[in-house]
Design a protein around this motif. Structure first.
Motif, PDB file in Angstrom:
ATOM      1  N   ASP A   1      -7.581   1.892  -3.168  1.00  0.00           N
ATOM      2  CA  ASP A   1      -6.634   2.650  -4.000  1.00  0.00           C
ATOM      3  C   ASP A   1      -6.694   2.227  -5.467  1.00  0.00           C
ATOM      4  O   ASP A   1      -6.000   2.793  -6.314  1.00  0.00           O
ATOM      5  CB  ASP A   1      -5.216   2.441  -3.453  1.00  0.00           C
ATOM      6  CG  ASP A   1      -4.261   3.529  -3.870  1.00  0.00           C
ATOM      7  OD1 ASP A   1      -4.694   4.686  -4.026  1.00  0.00           O
ATOM      8  OD2 ASP A   1      -3.066   3.227  -4.055  1.00  0.00           O
TER       9      ASP A   1
ATOM     10  N   TYR B   1       0.830  -1.211   0.000  1.00  0.00           N
ATOM     11  CA  TYR B   1       0.000   0.000   0.000  1.00  0.00           C
ATOM     12  C   TYR B   1       0.865   1.262   0.000  1.00  0.00           C
ATOM     13  O   TYR B   1       0.608   2.199  -0.770  1.00  0.00           O
ATOM     14  CB  TYR B   1      -0.931   0.029   1.212  1.00  0.00           C
ATOM     15  CG  TYR B   1      -1.651   1.349   1.315  1.00  0.00           C
ATOM     16  CD1 TYR B   1      -2.683   1.667   0.422  1.00  0.00           C
ATOM     17  CD2 TYR B   1      -1.277   2.292   2.258  1.00  0.00           C
ATOM     18  CE1 TYR B   1      -3.312   2.900   0.469  1.00  0.00           C
ATOM     19  CE2 TYR B   1      -1.907   3.530   2.320  1.00  0.00           C
ATOM     20  CZ  TYR B   1      -2.932   3.821   1.427  1.00  0.00           C
ATOM     21  OH  TYR B   1      -3.550   5.053   1.476  1.00  0.00           O
TER      22      TYR B   1
ATOM     23  N   LYS C   1      -7.076  -0.681   2.183  1.00  0.00           N
ATOM     24  CA  LYS C   1      -6.537   0.526   1.554  1.00  0.00           C
ATOM     25  C   LYS C   1      -6.053   0.236   0.127  1.00  0.00           C
ATOM     26  O   LYS C   1      -6.229   1.067  -0.772  1.00  0.00           O
ATOM     27  CB  LYS C   1      -5.407   1.090   2.415  1.00  0.00           C
ATOM     28  CG  LYS C   1      -5.893   1.675   3.730  1.00  0.00           C
ATOM     29  CD  LYS C   1      -4.738   2.235   4.560  1.00  0.00           C
ATOM     30  CE  LYS C   1      -5.257   2.872   5.850  1.00  0.00           C
ATOM     31  NZ  LYS C   1      -4.159   3.444   6.665  1.00  0.00           N
TER      32      LYS C   1
ATOM     33  N   GLU D   1      -6.368  -3.894   7.487  1.00  0.00           N
ATOM     34  CA  GLU D   1      -6.525  -2.482   7.113  1.00  0.00           C
ATOM     35  C   GLU D   1      -5.766  -2.135   5.845  1.00  0.00           C
ATOM     36  O   GLU D   1      -6.228  -1.321   5.027  1.00  0.00           O
ATOM     37  CB  GLU D   1      -6.072  -1.570   8.249  1.00  0.00           C
ATOM     38  CG  GLU D   1      -4.611  -1.753   8.656  1.00  0.00           C
ATOM     39  CD  GLU D   1      -4.190  -0.790   9.744  1.00  0.00           C
ATOM     40  OE1 GLU D   1      -4.377   0.433   9.559  1.00  0.00           O
ATOM     41  OE2 GLU D   1      -3.681  -1.254  10.782  1.00  0.00           O
ATOM     42  N   TRP D   2      -4.619  -2.761   5.647  1.00  0.00           N
ATOM     43  CA  TRP D   2      -3.811  -2.431   4.469  1.00  0.00           C
ATOM     44  C   TRP D   2      -4.395  -3.060   3.217  1.00  0.00           C
ATOM     45  O   TRP D   2      -4.302  -2.488   2.127  1.00  0.00           O
ATOM     46  CB  TRP D   2      -2.364  -2.856   4.700  1.00  0.00           C
ATOM     47  CG  TRP D   2      -1.814  -2.211   5.930  1.00  0.00           C
ATOM     48  CD1 TRP D   2      -1.538  -2.810   7.127  1.00  0.00           C
ATOM     49  CD2 TRP D   2      -1.537  -0.822   6.110  1.00  0.00           C
ATOM     50  NE1 TRP D   2      -1.089  -1.889   8.037  1.00  0.00           N
ATOM     51  CE2 TRP D   2      -1.079  -0.650   7.445  1.00  0.00           C
ATOM     52  CE3 TRP D   2      -1.620   0.294   5.280  1.00  0.00           C
ATOM     53  CZ2 TRP D   2      -0.707   0.586   7.951  1.00  0.00           C
ATOM     54  CZ3 TRP D   2      -1.250   1.543   5.783  1.00  0.00           C
ATOM     55  CH2 TRP D   2      -0.810   1.676   7.100  1.00  0.00           C
TER      56      TRP D   2
END
Length: 494
Positions: free
Chosen positions: A190, A42, A186, A182-183
């Protein structure tokens, strides 16, 4: 004499060269098991210098550096000078000097690595990422260091661009059910074009004999929102987390099995054992196996229900050198292959899951090569459970076997090991249904290992043709190679 690592490296015949250059070379990568960091993907991290890129986290290299006599501070950075590693308070010239020394320690190490896959991997990485074709030696090491570091400092060599360079399309990280992911969220938000998918690995829930088990169950209870006081509660909590993983694209689970793991078992007995541990009571080694057996069966049912592929990695002995464990921690190259007879346990486990819920798609990996034939033949005992109408067109295309004898893993991941895995797979199953290779790596520079596998695969098929053991049908064999490199994995996991 052939030139080292030329365009036809490993490809001994014209048939092999055609299959690789025309078919395998262009295929994208589906890396269905690795240990890469979603956070670093990320953040589109820069790898720093070549010592960071090669040596940070790579236990394959660490083992061989120790074999050469390199002190631990230059291997993992752990001992009296470990403060020199990964700290912002060190002057850059000191840090650079230390990292260059680590790099040189590896350079000296691999000069003796004849027959070791590290020598090939190292030079494939130098060629594919940095365009450096000459062998790495102490004499040219500083020039290589400077050239690679100059390139690594550019945005073109961020981790996302390194993945793009190797035509990676899908990669599956390894994640705990209690992880927030969480990553991964993201990365998805993205709109990164490469799919970075979490893998469901509930080792923490399996480790009932470990000192931190009750703390782990408390954490799992918190993240799942399910109070866990019984074994049924545990399964519900894991199912809640599996749904969460699936919502972020997960298609695969994983489990490491290192000791006996299956005996006939019941819910009542398992629940009693689980409740005892939550009360702080001691349990016997036999009770550990009972608990783990029933948990594996229930996990298999979850995987079947969620459409996850179940990966079982069997046969590692971890953390053998206890002083090294204290000094450097886990996953530092302190492991070896086990020697216990577990294939009947695999059969019992698969049969129990199949009886309960139907078997999920499954990949079986062995670390001890003595188990190749036994595990491969076990795979052939389980297939689709239901009868179905099928058209001639569907029949023509076929699909990968439901239970796969996995690619050569860890200590078997070298030229000899890959060739033997292909020999065993082809004589016990249908090679055309094999789902191909993975990296099982913590290194962003490891993806040329797929090329390494593909060259070995094409050479294996090419030699069969050239020896008159299989007819030359370019269209059919070209499609088979493309299937093994990408198409079969796409069908199997998606």
């Amino acid at each position: 004499m052939k030139h080292f690592l030329d365009e036809n490296f490993i490809l001994k015949t014209e048939t092999a060269q055609t299959l690789f250059h025309k078919y395998a070379e262009k295929m994208p990568i589906f890396d269905f098991h690795n240990h890469l960091s979603a956070k670093e993907i990320y953040e589109d991290k820069s790898l720093g210098n070549l010592a960071n890129a090669w040596l940070d986290g790579d236990h394959y290299k660490w083992r061989q550096m120790r074999s050469y006599g390199v002190p631990e501070n230059l291997v993992t950075g752990h001992n009296s000078v470990s403060s020199l590693v990964n700290t912002s308070v060190i002057p850059s010239e000191v840090e650079g000097s230390f990292d260059f020394k680590r790099f040189m320690a590896y350079v000296y190490t691999i000069q003796g690595a004849v027959g070791n896959p590290l020598y090939h991997w190292t030079h494939l990485e130098l060629q594919r990422y940095f365009g450096i074709k000459e062998p790495l030696t102490p004499e040219n090491a500083e020039a290589v260091w400077n050239k690679c570091n100059e390139m690594l400092a550019t945005k073109d060599y961020s981790v996302r661009n390194l993945l793009r360079m190797q035509n990676v399309k899908v990669l599956c990280t390894t994640d705990d059910p209690a992880d927030s992911l969480e990553w991964h969220k993201k990365i998805r938000d993205d709109n990164f074009e490469i799919q970075v998918l979490p893998s469901f690995r509930p080792d923490g829930a399996m480790g009932i004999e470990k000192s931190g088990f009750c703390d782990y169950i408390k954490k799992l209870s918190e993240v799942s929102g399910k109070e866990i006081v019984s074994f049924a509660d545990l399964i519900q909590a894991l199912e809640i987390r599996a749904d969460f993983f699936k919502s972020l694209g997960s298609v695969v689970s994983d489990m490491s099995l290192e000791k006996d793991f299956f005996v006939p078992c019941s819910y009542e007995e398992t629940d009693r054992i689980f409740r005892s541990v939550l009360k702080g009571e001691k349990i016997t080694p036999e009770e550990v196996i009972v608990y783990q057996s029933y948990l594996l069966i229930q996990l298999g049912a979850i995987y079947k229900n969620k459409g996850f592929v179940m990966q079982l990695h069997v046969g590692a002995i971890r953390d053998n050198n206890k002083s090294l464990l204290v000094k450097a921690g886990v996953n530092v190259g302190n492991d070896s292959l086990a020697d216990f007879n577990y294939v009947a346990q695999v059969g019992g486990l698969l049969n129990a899951i199949n009886t309960l819920s139907g078997l999920p798609k499954t990949i079986l990996y062995n670390l001890n090569p003595k188990d190749n034939e036994a595990l491969a033949t076990m795979c052939g005992n389980f297939w689709e459970n239901e009868d179905a109408e099928i058209s001639l067109e569907e029949l023509k295309n076929g699909k990968p076997s439901r239970v796969q004898f996995g690619p050569a893993w860890w200590f078997c991941d070298h030229k000899d090991g890959i060739e033997e895995q292909l020999r065993v797979y082809s004589r016990t199953n249908l090679l055309g249904g094999f789902i191909g290779m993975l990296t099982d790596s913590r290194s962003f520079l490891s993806f040329p290992r797929h090329e390494y596998f593909r060259r070995i695969l094409c050479n294996f098929i090419g030699e069969k043709v050239e020896n008159g053991e299989y007819p030359w049908n370019e269209k059919q064999l070209g499609k088979m190679v493309e299937d093994i490199c990408w198409n079969n994995a796409e069908k199997f996991f998606c």
